[in-house]
Design an enzyme around this catalytic site. Structure first.
Site, short mmCIF file in Angstrom:
data_model
loop_
_atom_site.label_atom_id
_atom_site.label_comp_id
_atom_site.label_asym_id
_atom_site.label_seq_id
_atom_site.Cartn_x
_atom_site.Cartn_y
_atom_site.Cartn_z
N TRP A 1 0.81 -1.14 0.20
CA TRP A 1 0.20 0.07 0.07
C TRP A 1 0.68 1.10 0.16
O TRP A 1 1.79 1.33 0.89
CB TRP A 1 -1.21 0.15 1.48
N ASP B 1 -15.14 12.57 -1.80
CA ASP B 1 -14.71 11.44 -1.64
C ASP B 1 -15.66 10.50 -0.78
O ASP B 1 -17.23 11.03 -0.48
CB ASP B 1 -13.32 11.36 -1.31
N ARG C 1 -10.55 -2.44 7.24
CA ARG C 1 -10.84 -1.69 7.35
C ARG C 1 -12.49 -2.13 7.83
O ARG C 1 -13.64 -0.84 7.57
CB ARG C 1 -11.12 -1.12 5.79
N ASP D 1 -14.60 2.83 -5.95
CA ASP D 1 -12.93 2.10 -4.44
C ASP D 1 -13.50 0.97 -3.95
O ASP D 1 -14.30 0.42 -4.20
CB ASP D 1 -13.01 3.31 -3.44
N MET D 2 -11.80 0.19 -3.71
CA MET D 2 -12.73 -1.22 -2.76
C MET D 2 -11.16 -0.95 -2.38
O MET D 2 -10.44 -1.58 -2.81
CB MET D 2 -11.95 -2.34 -4.42
N ASP E 1 -2.57 5.86 -3.04
CA ASP E 1 -2.32 6.80 -1.71
C ASP E 1 -1.36 7.39 -1.68
O ASP E 1 -1.98 8.57 -0.44
CB ASP E 1 -3.13 5.76 -0.71
#
Ligand code: DGJ
Length: 727
Positions: free
Chosen positions: A197, A362, A439, A474-475, A544
């Site tokens: 990530w 977002d 998450r 998103d995922m 990100d």
């Protein structure tokens, strides 16, 4: 005729503009072997590369040595069993539990055009020819339809396989990869992309060693960690010189990309769905279609391979390529979940002040989404935050001249959601086990039609509720509990692939029903940045980590395969929320400029000096963005390699103009200038460098280059624009 068959020699020949691909039939049993793939050759008589004289025991000549033959023959589409101990493309478990399979040529045909691959993303377009070779296992009555498409305008071979059960008994596929390539391993290196990530798509290059090496994902997504791509190259290959083979997978789930060097220093490179997490039941009469592998061979280095992929993907894969790519303002790093109607209008006013075209709301506008612990699956506006809903927000933004975009995470469900309370079975879970949260969320079982319909009805209702021009899909987690009650216990091995097919079906419906919508895929940044997703969305959020220095490395890796037009690239908050680094606003802007540009911070919180740079950045994006997105891309210098500076250049397709983005990250302890040789220009044309007025021939700029002045400072950015001087 790019595709031909020489009946006398029994050789299939595929020609792209600069490469040749040869396969041949061997022995009375008609084994299909891979002969040659490389720069164009006029010859068909290269069967000696099958090395039959070194292993003279083709089974019909010496059936007692069948195993030795299987162990070294360069099968075009290798199946497991009979002595093929190397990684196969095909593995079968038959009705009696047997695991062997042998494939022999059955028939072939050549036709114009390219068939769609049912349910899968794939290259498409006119100006192409396709070869279908049918292989057959006479015991199982299994047929393998190998498809090879050659486009007139691309040095690529697009391959896939359809496996058909023409027998009378069901069988299971336990491996069904898309492509295999065989070549001598002498003097080859392997290139893969790896990361984590916020560190996606980092290039790694290393010598080929005996045994298996490569890359894979078993996370249900193509993943941040590894990438569905593998290249083999000569050790001397550089950006613009040397032989490079690329294998890119048009797929977004589990994959294996592997090079295996065998006892004879031959290498078999395979690409396909990862066999360890795959199984597929084939009833009599049924077929399984593998995803597509896009093969590229470049004799002009890594840059040549990259440009071929860029063109192939832009012309023949990314259906939304021609869509307008607006500069945007995204709310995420500006306010995270903490916003309401007024706050968004304030961001809208900031956007309007600078002429930023789109405000993207977002995460946080739906359900009771004040943190990441709830509401995924409840795609209804939080009327406490947005009393007039998205409808009023879009209207009020439109009054300012700003369009609205929204974020959604359609594949997910929060345990704390109305959807979960109503349908806990919609979340993937292994019976008897508590599913793993990541998450704070679970994954919807997209293998089920009723689940897909439920998600799709919600997405489309949101998109119809207001004038929404952009969707960020998103995922944010891998698949950990891969099980679906829609399949019987002995077919659970199909679930991971069926999930991906369900995802593709959803996105296909979306782009069909909302053709004007600009879709940007995202997966905690670039966790599913792959050729499969680009079929649906012309741009993907690259990482990100938008901090400029780290981004140079990530964008270099992404550009190895994907056009710059596919990379979401924003100027984010500073110090970076991801790595803490303080990088000047100007540098952040310049690094973002080479992709699909946006801001992801509160513009009002910038200093006056920084705010003063915004109009210039937007003007540069409008001016140079089209060249970066549509032109030919040349990497002039790599910060990843030299740890000091980076330079990427784009040349307009008609070579009328070019732009170089140079970023000196760290001061060079030298008072001498740095010579940067340009590339891709028309040798004899004259080009004027805009900032200095110098005029030189294309050859001059390419051989002589430009001198980048010695500036004893970190973080120096320069954009160099060249335009052809026309009499
Ligand atoms: C992960 C994405 O990569 C970010 O850009 C942002 O959209 C967050 N998810 C929102 O939860």
């Amino acid at each position: 005729m790019p595709i031909s068959y020489n009946e006398q020699r029994r050789v299939f020949r595929l020609d792209t503009p600069h490469t040749t691909y040869l396969m041949g039939l061997v022995g009375s049993e008609n084994f299909l072997g891979h002969i040659y793939y490389g720069p164009s050759v006029p010859d068909d008589n290269m069967e000696y590369l099958l090395r039959l004289e070194e292993s003279p025991f083709t089974p019909d000549g010496n059936a007692r040595e069948r195993a030795s033959f299987y162990d070294c023959f360069p099968f075009e589409y290798p199946a497991w069993g009979g002595g093929n101990f190397r990684e196969p493309c095909l593995r079968v478990r038959d009705a009696r539990g047997g695991g062997n399979c042998e494939l022999f040529y059955d028939s072939h045909r050549v036709f114009q055009g390219k068939p769609a691959l049912e349910g899968l993303p794939a290259t498409y377009g006119d100006g192409c020819e396709t070869l279908e070779i049918v292989l057959r296992d006479p015991v199982l009555e299994l047929r393998v339809h190998l498809l090879y498409t050659v486009f007139e305008d691309a040095d690529a071979i697009c391959r896939s396989a359809r496996i058909e059960n023409a027998g009378t008994e069901a069988l299971d596929l336990t491996a069904a990869l898309s492509a295999s390539l065989e070549m001598d391993a002498e003097e080859l290196e392997v290139i893969t992309l790896h990361g984590s990530w916020a560190r996606e798509q980092t290039i790694d290059r290393r010598p080929l060693r005996p045994g298996r090496q490569g890359t894979f994902s078993q996370r249900g997504i193509s993943s941040h960690q590894f990438h569905p791509f593998l290249a083999l190259c000569e050790p001397t290959a550089t950006q613009e010189r040397g032989l490079v083979y690329g294998m890119s997978f048009v797929y977004s789930g589990n994959f294996l990309a592997q090079a295996e060097t065998d006892q004879y220093r031959r290498v078999r490179a395979v690409l396909g769905i990862h066999p360890d997490s795959f199984q597929w039941r084939l009833e009599p009469g049924a077929s399984f279609q593998t995803p597509e592998a896009a093969l590229v061979c470049s004799d002009s280095g890594l840059g040549g391979m990259s440009r071929t992929y860029h063109d192939l993907f832009r012309r023949h894969l990314i259906r939304g390529q021609k869509k307008h790519r607006p500069a945007l303002l995204n709310s995420w790093e500006a306010c995270y979940f903490d916003f309401d109607h007024e706050r968004l209008l304030q961001l809208g006013r900031e956007a309007a002040r600078y002429g930023i075209e789109l405000l993207v709301v977002d995460d946080g506008w739906f359900g009771r989404r004040d943190t990441d612990t709830s509401s995924l699956g409840d795609w209804r506006v939080d009327l406490k935050k947005l009393p007039g809903g998205l409808t009023r927000l879009a209207e009020e933004l439109a009054d300012m001249g700003v369009k609205l975009g929204v974020w959604m995470e359609p594949e997910m469900i929060s345990p704390d959601s109305d959807l979960y309370r109503a349908h806990p079975d919609y979340a993937m879970a292994v019976p008897g086990r508590t599913p793993t949260q990541a998450r704070c969320q679970l994954v919807l079982d997209l293998t089920r039609k009723e689940v897909r319909d439920c998600v799709y009805d919600q997405i489309s209702a949101v998109l119809r509720s207001a004038d929404i021009r952009y969707l960020k899909w998103d995922m944010n987690r891998p698949l950990t509990d891969v099980y679906s009650p829609s399949l019987p216990p002995d077919r659970q091995g199909e679930t991971a692939h069926r999930y991906v097919l369900g995802l593709y079906e959803l996105q296909e419906r979306l782009v069909t029903d909302f053709p004007e919508l600009l879709l940007e895929n995202c997966c905690s940044g670039g966790g599913r940045f792959d050729a499969g997703m680009l079929y649906y969305s012309p741009q993907i959020w690259t990482s990100d980590n938008a901090e400029a220095v780290d981004r140079l490395v990530i964008q270099e890796g992404a550009a190895l395969l994907y056009p710059l037009s596919s990379m979401g690239a924003h100027v984010a908050a500073c110090p970076s929320h991801v790595n803490g680094r303080v990088t000047p606003f100007a540098i952040r802007g310049q690094v973002s400029l080479t992709g699909c540009f946006g801001y992801e911070l509160d513009l009002d919180k910038l200093s006056e000096e920084e705010q003063a740079l915004i109009p210039g950045q937007l003007a540069e994006y409008r001016r140079f963005g089209p060249i970066f997105r549509e032109g030919d891309c040349y990497r002039l210098a790599s910060y990843r390699e030299n740890h000091t500076y980076d330079a990427v250049m784009a040349v307009a397709k008609d070579k009328s103009a070019a732009v170089v983005s140079f970023v000196q990250v760290r001061s060079r302890a030298s008072r001498r200038s740095l010579r940067l040789r340009l590339a891709g220009l028309e040798e004899t044309a004259l080009y004027r460098r805009e900032d200095t007025g110098e005029v030189r021939s294309g050859a001059g700029w390419m051989r002589g280059g430009v001198l980048m002045e010695a500036v004893l400072s970190d973080y120096l950015g320069r954009l160099i624009y060249l335009e052809q001087v026309r009499e």
